[in-house]
Design a protein around this motif. Structure first.
Motif: not given
Length: 141
Positions: A38-43, A57-65, A71-78
Protein backbone atom coordinates in the motif's frame (compact mmCIF):
# COMPACT_ATOMS: atom_id res chain seq x y z
CA UNK A 1 1.71 11.24 13.46
CA UNK A 2 0.12 7.82 13.15
CA UNK A 3 -1.89 6.56 16.09
CA UNK A 4 -2.81 2.90 16.20
CA UNK A 5 -4.91 0.97 18.69
CA UNK A 6 -4.62 -2.80 18.46
CA UNK A 7 -6.93 -5.06 20.43
CA UNK A 8 -5.84 -8.65 20.94
CA UNK A 9 -2.19 -7.79 20.38
CA UNK A 10 -1.02 -9.97 23.28
CA UNK A 11 -2.97 -12.92 21.90
CA UNK A 12 -1.50 -12.35 18.43
CA UNK A 13 2.02 -12.11 19.85
CA UNK A 14 1.55 -15.36 21.81
CA UNK A 15 0.24 -17.17 18.72
CA UNK A 16 3.22 -15.95 16.68
CA UNK A 17 5.64 -16.99 19.44
CA UNK A 18 4.18 -20.49 19.41
CA UNK A 19 5.03 -20.98 15.73
CA UNK A 20 8.40 -22.42 14.74
CA UNK A 21 10.88 -19.60 14.05
CA UNK A 22 11.14 -20.29 10.31
CA UNK A 23 7.37 -20.21 9.87
CA UNK A 24 7.07 -17.22 12.20
CA UNK A 25 9.46 -15.11 10.10
CA UNK A 26 7.83 -16.26 6.88
CA UNK A 27 4.38 -15.31 8.17
CA UNK A 28 5.64 -11.93 9.35
CA UNK A 29 7.50 -11.25 6.10
CA UNK A 30 4.41 -12.02 3.99
CA UNK A 31 2.24 -9.80 6.20
CA UNK A 32 4.75 -6.93 5.99
CA UNK A 33 4.82 -7.22 2.20
CA UNK A 34 1.02 -7.06 2.04
CA UNK A 35 0.93 -3.88 4.12
CA UNK A 36 4.05 -2.41 2.54
CA UNK A 37 2.53 -2.69 -0.92
CA UNK A 38 0.00 0.00 0.00
CA UNK A 39 2.81 2.40 0.91
CA UNK A 40 4.94 1.41 -2.10
CA UNK A 41 2.08 1.96 -4.54
CA UNK A 42 1.20 5.35 -3.03
CA UNK A 43 4.86 6.48 -3.05
CA UNK A 44 5.12 5.49 -6.72
CA UNK A 45 1.99 7.51 -7.50
CA UNK A 46 3.36 10.57 -5.64
CA UNK A 47 6.97 10.39 -6.90
CA UNK A 48 7.92 13.13 -9.33
CA UNK A 49 8.06 12.30 -13.00
CA UNK A 50 10.28 13.96 -15.55
CA UNK A 51 10.41 13.69 -19.32
CA UNK A 52 12.43 10.69 -20.42
CA UNK A 53 13.07 7.32 -18.86
CA UNK A 54 13.79 5.84 -16.44
CA UNK A 55 11.58 7.47 -13.85
CA UNK A 56 12.02 7.05 -10.11
CA UNK A 57 8.24 6.64 -9.87
CA UNK A 58 8.56 3.35 -11.77
CA UNK A 59 11.33 2.10 -9.48
CA UNK A 60 9.92 2.26 -5.95
CA UNK A 61 10.60 -1.14 -4.41
CA UNK A 62 10.25 -3.14 -1.23
CA UNK A 63 13.05 -5.21 0.24
CA UNK A 64 13.33 -7.30 3.36
CA UNK A 65 15.62 -6.20 6.15
CA UNK A 66 17.17 -8.10 9.04
CA UNK A 67 17.31 -5.97 12.16
CA UNK A 68 19.99 -6.87 14.69
CA UNK A 69 17.39 -8.19 17.15
CA UNK A 70 16.49 -11.07 14.80
CA UNK A 71 13.09 -9.70 13.82
CA UNK A 72 11.98 -9.10 10.26
CA UNK A 73 11.62 -5.72 8.59
CA UNK A 74 10.67 -4.17 5.29
CA UNK A 75 12.18 -1.15 3.55
CA UNK A 76 10.21 0.81 0.96
CA UNK A 77 12.04 3.24 -1.28
CA UNK A 78 13.78 3.86 -4.57
CA UNK A 79 15.55 0.89 -6.16
CA UNK A 80 19.32 0.67 -6.19
CA UNK A 81 20.66 3.12 -8.73
CA UNK A 82 18.01 5.71 -7.92
CA UNK A 83 19.95 7.23 -5.02
CA UNK A 84 18.78 10.70 -5.99
CA UNK A 85 15.43 9.85 -4.41
CA UNK A 86 16.73 11.14 -1.09
CA UNK A 87 17.49 14.52 -2.72
CA UNK A 88 13.95 14.64 -4.13
CA UNK A 89 12.46 13.66 -0.77
CA UNK A 90 14.39 16.11 1.39
CA UNK A 91 15.59 18.74 -1.07
CA UNK A 92 19.04 20.29 -1.32
CA UNK A 93 20.49 23.76 -0.90
CA UNK A 94 19.60 24.38 -4.56
CA UNK A 95 16.36 22.45 -4.95
CA UNK A 96 13.24 22.36 -2.82
CA UNK A 97 11.93 19.09 -1.44
CA UNK A 98 9.45 17.05 -3.46
CA UNK A 99 8.48 14.49 -0.82
CA UNK A 100 6.77 11.29 -1.90
CA UNK A 101 7.80 8.67 0.68
CA UNK A 102 6.68 10.47 3.85
CA UNK A 103 3.31 11.50 2.39
CA UNK A 104 2.80 7.88 1.29
CA UNK A 105 3.49 6.66 4.83
CA UNK A 106 1.31 9.38 6.36
CA UNK A 107 -1.54 8.59 3.98
CA UNK A 108 -1.40 4.79 3.96
CA UNK A 109 0.34 3.91 7.24
CA UNK A 110 -2.75 3.16 9.33
CA UNK A 111 -4.32 1.08 6.56
CA UNK A 112 -1.01 -0.74 6.02
CA UNK A 113 -0.85 -1.65 9.72
CA UNK A 114 -4.45 -2.84 9.55
CA UNK A 115 -3.60 -5.05 6.57
CA UNK A 116 -0.49 -6.46 8.30
CA UNK A 117 -2.53 -7.39 11.36
CA UNK A 118 -5.28 -8.96 9.21
CA UNK A 119 -2.69 -10.97 7.27
CA UNK A 120 -1.07 -12.20 10.49
CA UNK A 121 -4.41 -13.34 11.92
CA UNK A 122 -5.39 -15.02 8.64
CA UNK A 123 -2.09 -16.92 8.52
CA UNK A 124 -2.47 -18.04 12.12
CA UNK A 125 -6.03 -19.19 11.55
CA UNK A 126 -4.97 -21.12 8.41
CA UNK A 127 -2.34 -22.89 10.51
CA UNK A 128 -4.79 -23.54 13.32
CA UNK A 129 -2.82 -21.32 15.70
CA UNK A 130 -5.35 -18.54 16.11
CA UNK A 131 -8.89 -18.70 17.30
CA UNK A 132 -10.20 -15.93 15.07
CA UNK A 133 -11.27 -12.38 15.68
CA UNK A 134 -14.72 -13.21 16.96
CA UNK A 135 -13.34 -14.65 20.21
CA UNK A 136 -11.61 -11.54 21.47
CA UNK A 137 -8.67 -11.49 19.07
CA UNK A 138 -10.09 -8.50 17.27
CA UNK A 139 -8.22 -5.63 15.78
CA UNK A 140 -9.18 -1.99 15.79
CA UNK A 141 -7.57 1.18 14.54
Amino acid sequence: MITVRVEGGDKLARALRDLPTRVDRSVQRDALKAGGELIRARAAALAPRAPGAPDIADHITMSGTRPADGSVGLAVGPAKGFYYGRFLEFGTSRQGAQPFLRPALDGEGAQAIQRIIAELWAALIRRGSGSGRSSGGGVGL
